[in-house]
Design a protein around this motif. Structure first.
Motif, PDB file in Angstrom:
ATOM      1  N   UNK A  27       1.087  -1.512   0.180  1.00  0.00           N
ATOM      2  CA  UNK A  27       0.047  -0.088   0.202  1.00  0.00           C
ATOM      3  C   UNK A  27       0.948   1.499  -0.240  1.00  0.00           C
ATOM      4  N   UNK A  28       1.353   1.596   0.767  1.00  0.00           N
ATOM      5  CA  UNK A  28       2.616   2.046   0.778  1.00  0.00           C
ATOM      6  C   UNK A  28       3.590   2.974  -0.518  1.00  0.00           C
ATOM      7  N   UNK A  29       3.988   1.872  -0.979  1.00  0.00           N
ATOM      8  CA  UNK A  29       4.567   1.545  -2.786  1.00  0.00           C
ATOM      9  C   UNK A  29       3.908   2.164  -3.253  1.00  0.00           C
ATOM     10  N   UNK A  30       2.725   1.339  -4.154  1.00  0.00           N
ATOM     11  CA  UNK A  30       1.987   1.845  -4.631  1.00  0.00           C
ATOM     12  C   UNK A  30       1.065   3.753  -4.683  1.00  0.00           C
ATOM     13  N   UNK A  31       1.032   4.089  -2.762  1.00  0.00           N
ATOM     14  CA  UNK A  31       0.358   5.504  -3.046  1.00  0.00           C
ATOM     15  C   UNK A  31       2.122   6.736  -2.822  1.00  0.00           C
ATOM     16  N   UNK A  32       2.736   6.060  -2.345  1.00  0.00           N
ATOM     17  CA  UNK A  32       4.212   6.631  -2.366  1.00  0.00           C
ATOM     18  C   UNK A  32       4.496   7.086  -4.427  1.00  0.00           C
ATOM     19  N   UNK A  33       4.287   5.782  -5.212  1.00  0.00           N
ATOM     20  CA  UNK A  33       4.690   6.070  -6.572  1.00  0.00           C
ATOM     21  C   UNK A  33       3.365   6.924  -7.228  1.00  0.00           C
ATOM     22  N   UNK A  34       2.245   7.083  -6.641  1.00  0.00           N
ATOM     23  CA  UNK A  34       0.759   7.608  -7.085  1.00  0.00           C
ATOM     24  C   UNK A  34       1.611   8.610  -7.483  1.00  0.00           C
ATOM     25  N   UNK A  35       1.285   9.924  -5.392  1.00  0.00           N
ATOM     26  CA  UNK A  35       1.487  10.532  -5.939  1.00  0.00           C
ATOM     27  C   UNK A  35       2.700  11.249  -5.991  1.00  0.00           C
ATOM     28  N   UNK A  70      11.404  -4.573  -8.193  1.00  0.00           N
ATOM     29  CA  UNK A  70      13.064  -3.843  -6.624  1.00  0.00           C
ATOM     30  C   UNK A  70      12.371  -3.116  -5.893  1.00  0.00           C
ATOM     31  N   UNK A  71      11.425  -1.628  -6.253  1.00  0.00           N
ATOM     32  CA  UNK A  71      11.397  -0.986  -5.279  1.00  0.00           C
ATOM     33  C   UNK A  71      10.016  -1.384  -3.989  1.00  0.00           C
TER      34      UNK A  71
END
Length: 339
Positions: free
Chosen positions: A87-95, A110-111
């Motif tokens: 969840x944190x990865x997708x939110x960070x990438x979306x922002x 990897x990310x």
């Protein structure tokens, strides 16, 4: 000043830690990103870190691990950290793509793995966070106990002001009475000593035998004022007066003599008291004549019953307490171990 005086509550202290942590993240990110981007990611990361830490110390750890559900706890942690990382990865990438990227980027394995691993690191730090909270909570409770103890000691000192004021007043009266009525002055002095015993000595666990003897002798002298005729009193003391005993153990026998064993109209009242040390034990015995008309018969026995209960608490079954009424002579005997 509240921080260094220890006045912060646990909640306030945690807010302070998170504010410092938030500022540190901003400063570390500003080296490569602008202020707005650093502020955004600092808020995002701090929020996820808080979810990981409090999710473990407030929910997972107490509800699962502390209840003995270790395997379930491990599985729940794996799912929890994996979910938080994704969840944190997708939110960070979306922002990032929406606000800061020149062209959209896609999430790589990897990310995503780096987000999960960082979540694991924060999870391990949550135990340090939990220990720190427990430490400060324990310190707060300790400070409260010390504060209450200090207040209790202060209240005790305040409560002693009035008795000691009375003692000083009695001493002043004593010096005035000594010039006009030396016998009255002596009685005032004995009363002052008895009151001082109650305030200073009776709350103690043990007192010197010599102190207890002095208390009994002062009590006898004051009681003799109420008796019309002289009383034949013998007090045999053969013991080491520096040894210690619990206070007020011997007084019950003496008090009973003057309550129930004195005939105020008789000229033949006799009292024998002995306090002997024998093979590591203290033997206290009293012998007095029995009046023809019993004194305060309704209350006889309560003092001895209370004394027996106290002896049982102090010595269990390592004591002897006996009384005997021979018609015209009343005997009482106490045998206790010496400290």
């Amino acid at each position: 000043m509240k921080l260094f005086s220890g006045k912060l509550s646990i909640v306030q202290l945690q807010w302070l830690v998170w504010v410092f942590f938030f500022i540190i993240i901003i400063l570390s990110l500003m080296q490569n990103d602008g202020f707005l981007q650093a502020l955004t990611y600092a808020f995002l990361n701090s929020s996820f870190y808080a979810v990981i830490i409090y999710g473990n110390i407030l929910w997972l750890f107490p509800r699962l691990y502390q209840r003995g559900k270790v395997v379930l706890y491990v599985l729940a942690v794996i799912v929890f950290l994996g979910g938080i990382g994704v969840v944190r990865g997708y939110i960070t990438m979306s922002i990032y793509n929406a606000l800061f990227a020149q062209k959209p980027e896609t999430m790589s394995m990897k990310a995503m793995s780096s987000f999960v691993v960082s979540s694991l690191v924060i999870f391990l730090l949550s135990f340090i966070f939990r220990i720190a909270i427990a430490y400060f909570e324990l310190k707060r409770q300790s400070d409260e106990i010390i504060a209450k103890k200090t207040q209790a000691e202060l209240n005790l000192l305040k409560s002693q002001v009035q008795p000691h004021f009375l003692f000083n007043t009695l001493n002043n009266i004593y010096y005035e009475a000594y010039l006009e009525a030396p016998r009255t002055a002596g009685l005032i002095e004995q009363l002052s000593n008895i009151m001082r015993y109650f305030v200073d000595e009776s709350p103690k666990q043990v007192v010197a035998i010599g102190t207890e003897i002095q208390f009994i002798e002062n009590y006898i002298e004051l009681e003799k004022i109420r008796i019309r005729y002289d009383i034949g009193i013998m007090f045999d003391k053969r013991c080491d007066i520096s040894l210690s005993i619990p206070p007020m153990l011997l007084m019950t026998f003496v008090e009973n003599i003057f309550k129930h064993g004195i005939d105020k109209s008789s000229t033949d009242n006799k009292i024998n008291i002995s306090l002997l040390q024998d093979d590591g034990r203290l033997v206290f015995a009293t012998e007095n004549t029995v009046p023809q008309v019993p004194q305060h018969a309704a209350s006889t026995g309560f003092g001895l019953a209370n004394l027996r209960k106290r002896l049982e608490l102090l010595y269990k079954d390592d004591f002897e307490l006996s009384t005997q009424n021979n018609g015209d002579i009343y005997l009482a005997r106490l045998n206790i171990p010496l400290i």
